[in-house]
Design a protein around this motif. Sequence first.
Motif, PDB file in Angstrom:
ATOM      1  N   GLU A   1     149.912  18.103  46.024  1.00  0.00           N
ATOM      2  CA  GLU A   1     149.300  18.929  45.217  1.00  0.00           C
ATOM      3  C   GLU A   1     149.388  20.578  45.402  1.00  0.00           C
ATOM      4  O   GLU A   1     149.797  21.123  44.466  1.00  0.00           O
ATOM      5  CB  GLU A   1     147.605  18.775  45.174  1.00  0.00           C
ATOM      6  CG  GLU A   1     147.462  17.183  44.692  1.00  0.00           C
ATOM      7  CD  GLU A   1     145.914  16.786  45.062  1.00  0.00           C
ATOM      8  OE1 GLU A   1     145.282  17.836  45.617  1.00  0.00           O
ATOM      9  OE2 GLU A   1     145.513  15.864  44.215  1.00  0.00           O
ATOM     10  N   LYS A   2     149.789  20.819  46.757  1.00  0.00           N
ATOM     11  CA  LYS A   2     149.729  22.422  47.170  1.00  0.00           C
ATOM     12  C   LYS A   2     151.124  22.713  46.383  1.00  0.00           C
ATOM     13  O   LYS A   2     151.249  23.877  46.240  1.00  0.00           O
ATOM     14  CB  LYS A   2     149.723  22.470  48.641  1.00  0.00           C
ATOM     15  CG  LYS A   2     149.683  23.865  49.172  1.00  0.00           C
ATOM     16  CD  LYS A   2     149.665  23.906  50.500  1.00  0.00           C
ATOM     17  CE  LYS A   2     149.848  25.566  51.006  1.00  0.00           C
ATOM     18  NZ  LYS A   2     149.621  25.389  52.469  1.00  0.00           N
ATOM     19  N   PHE A   3     152.128  21.964  46.697  1.00  0.00           N
ATOM     20  CA  PHE A   3     153.539  22.309  46.210  1.00  0.00           C
ATOM     21  C   PHE A   3     153.937  21.600  45.059  1.00  0.00           C
ATOM     22  O   PHE A   3     155.182  21.386  44.954  1.00  0.00           O
ATOM     23  CB  PHE A   3     154.421  22.012  47.346  1.00  0.00           C
ATOM     24  CG  PHE A   3     154.110  22.849  48.716  1.00  0.00           C
ATOM     25  CD1 PHE A   3     154.585  24.264  48.783  1.00  0.00           C
ATOM     26  CD2 PHE A   3     153.556  22.451  49.852  1.00  0.00           C
ATOM     27  CE1 PHE A   3     154.208  24.804  49.994  1.00  0.00           C
ATOM     28  CE2 PHE A   3     153.226  22.920  51.058  1.00  0.00           C
ATOM     29  CZ  PHE A   3     153.688  24.189  50.987  1.00  0.00           C
ATOM     30  N   ALA A   4     152.981  21.307  44.153  1.00  0.00           N
ATOM     31  CA  ALA A   4     153.487  20.713  42.923  1.00  0.00           C
ATOM     32  C   ALA A   4     154.482  21.413  42.087  1.00  0.00           C
ATOM     33  O   ALA A   4     155.294  20.528  41.302  1.00  0.00           O
ATOM     34  CB  ALA A   4     152.041  20.352  42.157  1.00  0.00           C
ATOM     35  N   GLY A   5     154.411  22.821  42.447  1.00  0.00           N
ATOM     36  CA  GLY A   5     155.386  23.636  41.378  1.00  0.00           C
ATOM     37  C   GLY A   5     156.792  23.735  42.013  1.00  0.00           C
ATOM     38  O   GLY A   5     157.658  24.315  41.369  1.00  0.00           O
ATOM     39  N   GLN A   6     156.712  23.311  43.230  1.00  0.00           N
ATOM     40  CA  GLN A   6     157.990  23.526  43.939  1.00  0.00           C
ATOM     41  C   GLN A   6     158.897  22.380  44.370  1.00  0.00           C
ATOM     42  O   GLN A   6     159.871  22.345  44.506  1.00  0.00           O
ATOM     43  CB  GLN A   6     157.975  24.247  45.405  1.00  0.00           C
ATOM     44  CG  GLN A   6     157.510  25.669  45.267  1.00  0.00           C
ATOM     45  CD  GLN A   6     156.074  25.885  44.811  1.00  0.00           C
ATOM     46  OE1 GLN A   6     155.216  25.117  45.280  1.00  0.00           O
ATOM     47  NE2 GLN A   6     155.807  27.094  44.124  1.00  0.00           N
ATOM     48  N   ALA A   7     158.303  21.193  44.287  1.00  0.00           N
ATOM     49  CA  ALA A   7     158.785  19.796  44.623  1.00  0.00           C
ATOM     50  C   ALA A   7     158.157  18.726  44.065  1.00  0.00           C
ATOM     51  O   ALA A   7     156.941  18.710  43.655  1.00  0.00           O
ATOM     52  CB  ALA A   7     159.041  19.662  46.251  1.00  0.00           C
ATOM     53  N   ASP A   8     158.747  17.699  43.563  1.00  0.00           N
ATOM     54  CA  ASP A   8     158.247  16.349  43.092  1.00  0.00           C
ATOM     55  C   ASP A   8     158.079  15.373  44.344  1.00  0.00           C
ATOM     56  O   ASP A   8     159.205  15.327  45.118  1.00  0.00           O
ATOM     57  CB  ASP A   8     159.344  15.805  42.084  1.00  0.00           C
ATOM     58  CG  ASP A   8     159.352  16.547  40.907  1.00  0.00           C
ATOM     59  OD1 ASP A   8     158.438  17.189  40.488  1.00  0.00           O
ATOM     60  OD2 ASP A   8     160.353  16.437  40.126  1.00  0.00           O
ATOM     61  N   VAL A   9     157.093  15.051  44.830  1.00  0.00           N
ATOM     62  CA  VAL A   9     156.746  14.174  45.857  1.00  0.00           C
ATOM     63  C   VAL A   9     156.196  12.870  45.279  1.00  0.00           C
ATOM     64  O   VAL A   9     155.482  12.709  44.584  1.00  0.00           O
ATOM     65  CB  VAL A   9     155.763  14.786  46.680  1.00  0.00           C
ATOM     66  CG1 VAL A   9     155.360  13.880  47.892  1.00  0.00           C
ATOM     67  CG2 VAL A   9     156.238  16.168  47.361  1.00  0.00           C
ATOM     68  N   GLN A  10     156.987  11.681  45.649  1.00  0.00           N
ATOM     69  CA  GLN A  10     156.589  10.576  45.723  1.00  0.00           C
ATOM     70  C   GLN A  10     155.770   9.756  46.925  1.00  0.00           C
ATOM     71  O   GLN A  10     156.740   9.835  47.768  1.00  0.00           O
ATOM     72  CB  GLN A  10     157.904   9.587  45.219  1.00  0.00           C
ATOM     73  CG  GLN A  10     157.587   8.186  44.575  1.00  0.00           C
ATOM     74  CD  GLN A  10     158.782   7.611  44.219  1.00  0.00           C
ATOM     75  OE1 GLN A  10     159.708   7.137  44.911  1.00  0.00           O
ATOM     76  NE2 GLN A  10     159.318   7.601  42.851  1.00  0.00           N
ATOM     77  N   ILE A  11     154.804   9.065  46.628  1.00  0.00           N
ATOM     78  CA  ILE A  11     154.136   8.746  47.902  1.00  0.00           C
ATOM     79  C   ILE A  11     154.010   7.195  48.094  1.00  0.00           C
ATOM     80  O   ILE A  11     153.948   6.601  47.295  1.00  0.00           O
ATOM     81  CB  ILE A  11     152.478   9.559  47.838  1.00  0.00           C
ATOM     82  CG1 ILE A  11     152.450  11.032  47.754  1.00  0.00           C
ATOM     83  CG2 ILE A  11     151.866   8.785  49.288  1.00  0.00           C
ATOM     84  CD1 ILE A  11     150.934  11.260  47.649  1.00  0.00           C
TER      85      ILE A  11
END
Length: 309
Positions: A39-49
């Motif tokens: 959530e903190k870096f939502a604008g800089q990367a796509d993270v799939q958990i």
Amino acid sequence: MAGTLERMIARGTTRVRSYAQVDVDCKLEKFDAVVAAKEKFAGQADVQIMTFPQAGILREKGTIDYLEASLKSGAEVIGGIDPCSLDRDPKGHLDVVFGLAEKYQVEVDIHLHEPGHLGVFSTDLVLDRTRALGMQGKVTMSHAYELGSISESMSRRIIDDFAELDIAMATVAPPDRGQLSLVELMEAGVRVGLGEDGQRDYWSPYGNCDMLDRTWQLAFTNNFRRDDLIELSLAVATIGGASIMSHDVARPSGVADRPGLAVGDRADLLLLLLVDGETPTSAVMDHSTDRTVLHAGVVVADQLTLVGR
């Protein structure tokens, strides 16, 4: 987790599948930390958990409940690990993994360290479930260090099965321990991606969050010397990994296939300003720190520092 993700983005990684350990000891604490970083870096990367049972699934009562809770909270992939050697109940282990995947409509990622014939046995169970449940294109085998250690015919059969069922592979560029041939996997059309498991953790002092360094390692451990093979390593590290996270990404197929950029493609780029070379091989060998990172068309990092933070 937030510090690791920030360092990865600054060095050019903007698509991440992240393991989030879930068990009865840490409960959802580590999962929540990965969610917070995402959530903190939502604008800089796509993270799939990926919710990941590092300690096994069946050894401790309550693990399944926490796995399910993480899936309800947004995990997009469910992991499994060494079904035979860790839980000593491969059927039970994989029944849980594939059962939850089917229930929550998520993908499966099996973390496999089992040696030789044992690893092939677990892999065949995964193949059986993938085929029976119609989960083609939704399963990844990670590590799988020794699937190529038994015989040439066995390796060929496994590669063909992966291609038939669209099972992807993720590698961390380990020393040559009998893994399947990277070239043969790519030529068969198997999606292969490069990961960075082991960021100076309990298992390994190596890892600096730099995928370009890990690409160099992939070429080195595979004893690649020709330009086309080093470019193959770069393809695995970039579009190969992206094709595991998104089926919309054109996968590379074979040594000569290098999908390039076209009008309409998503602008996720790492720009390298090289002093001593201008070829893909130079980029891998020199892994310059003079970098500009774009995510979805926006500059998110420059000179190994995030922009606007």
